[in-house]
Design a protein around this motif. Structure first.
Motif, PDB file in Angstrom:
ATOM      1  N   MET A   1       0.873  -1.398  -0.159  1.00  7.98           N
ATOM      2  CA  MET A   1       0.105   0.029  -0.080  1.00  7.98           C
ATOM      3  C   MET A   1       0.805   1.109   0.075  1.00  7.98           C
ATOM      4  O   MET A   1       0.571   2.189  -0.791  1.00  7.98           O
ATOM      5  CB  MET A   1      -1.007  -0.004   1.061  1.00  7.98           C
ATOM      6  CG  MET A   1      -1.926   1.230   1.327  1.00  7.98           C
ATOM      7  SD  MET A   1      -3.045   1.305   2.529  1.00  7.98           S
ATOM      8  CE  MET A   1      -4.099  -0.039   1.986  1.00  7.98           C
TER       9      MET A   1
ATOM     10  N   LEU B   1       0.864   4.058  -3.002  1.00 11.64           N
ATOM     11  CA  LEU B   1       0.489   5.399  -2.894  1.00 11.64           C
ATOM     12  C   LEU B   1       1.715   6.414  -3.217  1.00 11.64           C
ATOM     13  O   LEU B   1       1.414   7.544  -3.781  1.00 11.64           O
ATOM     14  CB  LEU B   1       0.227   5.709  -1.123  1.00 11.64           C
ATOM     15  CG  LEU B   1      -0.813   5.146  -0.738  1.00 11.64           C
ATOM     16  CD1 LEU B   1      -1.199   5.439   0.840  1.00 11.64           C
ATOM     17  CD2 LEU B   1      -2.231   5.541  -1.388  1.00 11.64           C
TER      18      LEU B   1
ATOM     19  N   LEU C   1       1.933   6.304  -6.996  1.00 13.28           N
ATOM     20  CA  LEU C   1       0.894   7.367  -7.531  1.00 13.28           C
ATOM     21  C   LEU C   1       1.153   8.884  -7.425  1.00 13.28           C
ATOM     22  O   LEU C   1       0.778   9.639  -8.180  1.00 13.28           O
ATOM     23  CB  LEU C   1      -0.533   6.879  -6.902  1.00 13.28           C
ATOM     24  CG  LEU C   1      -1.653   7.731  -7.629  1.00 13.28           C
ATOM     25  CD1 LEU C   1      -1.765   7.594  -8.856  1.00 13.28           C
ATOM     26  CD2 LEU C   1      -2.909   7.401  -6.570  1.00 13.28           C
ATOM     27  N   THR C   2       1.784   9.288  -6.304  1.00 11.30           N
ATOM     28  CA  THR C   2       2.380  10.460  -5.928  1.00 11.30           C
ATOM     29  C   THR C   2       3.332  10.892  -7.176  1.00 11.30           C
ATOM     30  O   THR C   2       3.137  11.961  -7.566  1.00 11.30           O
ATOM     31  CB  THR C   2       2.883  10.711  -4.428  1.00 11.30           C
ATOM     32  OG1 THR C   2       1.937  10.159  -3.703  1.00 11.30           O
ATOM     33  CG2 THR C   2       3.471  12.066  -4.183  1.00 11.30           C
TER      34      THR C   2
ATOM     35  N   SER D   1      -1.091  14.833  -0.109  1.00  6.48           N
ATOM     36  CA  SER D   1      -1.847  13.723   0.952  1.00  6.48           C
ATOM     37  C   SER D   1      -1.456  12.333   1.089  1.00  6.48           C
ATOM     38  O   SER D   1      -1.100  11.730   1.833  1.00  6.48           O
ATOM     39  CB  SER D   1      -3.281  13.835   0.939  1.00  6.48           C
ATOM     40  OG  SER D   1      -3.613  15.132   1.152  1.00  6.48           O
ATOM     41  N   LEU D   2      -1.151  11.914  -0.399  1.00  3.64           N
ATOM     42  CA  LEU D   2      -0.671  10.434  -0.623  1.00  3.64           C
ATOM     43  C   LEU D   2       0.501  10.333   0.033  1.00  3.64           C
ATOM     44  O   LEU D   2       1.028   9.266   0.456  1.00  3.64           O
ATOM     45  CB  LEU D   2      -1.011  10.107  -2.136  1.00  3.64           C
ATOM     46  CG  LEU D   2      -2.317  10.259  -2.657  1.00  3.64           C
ATOM     47  CD1 LEU D   2      -2.419   9.615  -3.998  1.00  3.64           C
ATOM     48  CD2 LEU D   2      -3.295   8.969  -1.770  1.00  3.64           C
ATOM     49  N   GLN D   3       1.311  11.338  -0.284  1.00  2.00           N
ATOM     50  CA  GLN D   3       2.999  11.304   0.138  1.00  2.00           C
ATOM     51  C   GLN D   3       3.070  11.179   1.458  1.00  2.00           C
ATOM     52  O   GLN D   3       3.977  10.210   1.988  1.00  2.00           O
ATOM     53  CB  GLN D   3       3.673  12.526  -0.402  1.00  2.00           C
ATOM     54  CG  GLN D   3       4.988  12.406  -0.075  1.00  2.00           C
ATOM     55  CD  GLN D   3       5.466  13.715   0.481  1.00  2.00           C
ATOM     56  OE1 GLN D   3       5.027  14.901   0.432  1.00  2.00           O
ATOM     57  NE2 GLN D   3       6.765  13.856   1.041  1.00  2.00           N
TER      58      GLN D   3
ATOM     59  N   GLY E   1       1.438   7.655   2.766  1.00  2.00           N
ATOM     60  CA  GLY E   1       2.611   6.381   2.152  1.00  2.00           C
ATOM     61  C   GLY E   1       3.803   6.793   2.951  1.00  2.00           C
ATOM     62  O   GLY E   1       4.195   5.511   3.350  1.00  2.00           O
TER      63      GLY E   1
END
Length: 287
Positions: free
Chosen positions: A7, A11, A14-15, A226-228, A231
């Motif tokens: 996960m 993430l 994707l970032t 936010s994902l960074q 993750g």
């Protein structure tokens, strides 16, 4: 590999993809807005959006949490301002690749600040990174090393400091609260810079410029960062830096597709050496 690690990697990848696409968008948006104004507007929007999304996590924040948010926000704002100014003087592709110097600086920064051990692969990768930067930055056909490239390297150092600070602050401040706080302070610091150094510069609000700004604010800032942070809360800083550095690959790809930028043979070789350095650093020389 555990589900948590998968996960985290997903993430962070994707970032990197979203960030990679942003280089071309920023390059075009600079035709309408000065650098710090872009940062101030995108992080103001990002702070409002994340504030609404994560409002439950803002309850009970302390002065220490605010101080950590201010530190992380200052580093983030400084990195993006320097990067955006640099982008005015260099290509989006070179800007994307030179920024990834942070992937090598993070382990060395952790070593200097927290006495974390380095291995031989770190030193080999650092040498390869310098070789790669030299190959394409000193390429006369591409214009050689310019002020934009130098500013981008400085931006990479600031991003390394940001990644390390996020890694350390997340252990003491709620991840989601830290996202909102750093966005608020990044917007504030960028606004102060804009009011001091960009006063009187024109702002052209067109359909294209507003669309680019919204893309940066919603996707590159609110969603990607936010994902960074989420993750990175599940992975070591050095590992996160490696995956985030793939934004350089996506950055060059989107710059070629959207801006029509071309690569000279020497630049392409330099990119290949830099990418190999990232692989060596990630695999610790085993691959």
């Amino acid at each position: 590999m555990t589900k948590k690690e998968l996960m985290a990697d997903g993430l962070l990848l994707l970032t990197a993809l979203i960030w990679g696409s942003a280089f071309a968008v920023v390059k075009n948006t600079l035709d309408s807005f000065p650098p710090a104004a872009i940062i101030a507007m995108r992080y103001t929007i990002g702070a409002l959006l994340t504030g609404m999304l994560f409002r439950k996590h803002l309850k009970g924040i302390t002065r220490a949490d605010v101080a950590r948010g201010a530190l992380v926000g200052l580093l983030l704002s400084a990195a993006y301002i320097v990067q955006t100014i640099g982008l005015q003087f260099t290509t989006a592709g070179k800007n994307a690749f030179l920024t990834t110097v942070y992937v090598l600086l993070v382990p060395f920064g952790c070593r200097a600040l927290y006495r974390e051990e380095l291995n031989r692969a770190n030193y080999i990768a650092a040498g390869m990174m310098l070789l790669g930067i030299g190959l394409f930055s000193l390429d006369a056909e591409s214009g050689g090393l310019n002020i934009g490239d130098a500013l981008t390297l400085l931006c990479g150092a600031l991003f390394a400091a940001h990644i390390i600070s996020v890694d350390r602050c997340q252990g003491k401040t709620n991840v989601y609260a830290l996202i909102v706080l750093q966005f608020v302070f990044a917007a504030l610091f960028a606004l102060v810079y804009a009011l001091i150094f960009e006063r009187g510069m024109p702002l052209h609000f067109t359909v294209g410029s507003v669309g680019g700004l919204l893309y940066l604010a919603v996707f590159s800032t609110t969603i990607a960062m936010s994902l960074q942070n989420i993750g990175q809360s599940m992975a070591p800083a050095s590992h996160a830096a490696i995956l985030l550095s793939l934004e350089s690959v996506f950055g060059v790809l989107f710059s070629c597709l959207l801006l029509g930028e071309a690569l000279t043979p020497k630049m392409a070789l330099g990119f290949a050496v830099i990418f190999a350095a990232l692989v060596v650093n990630e695999t610790k020389g085993k691959a």
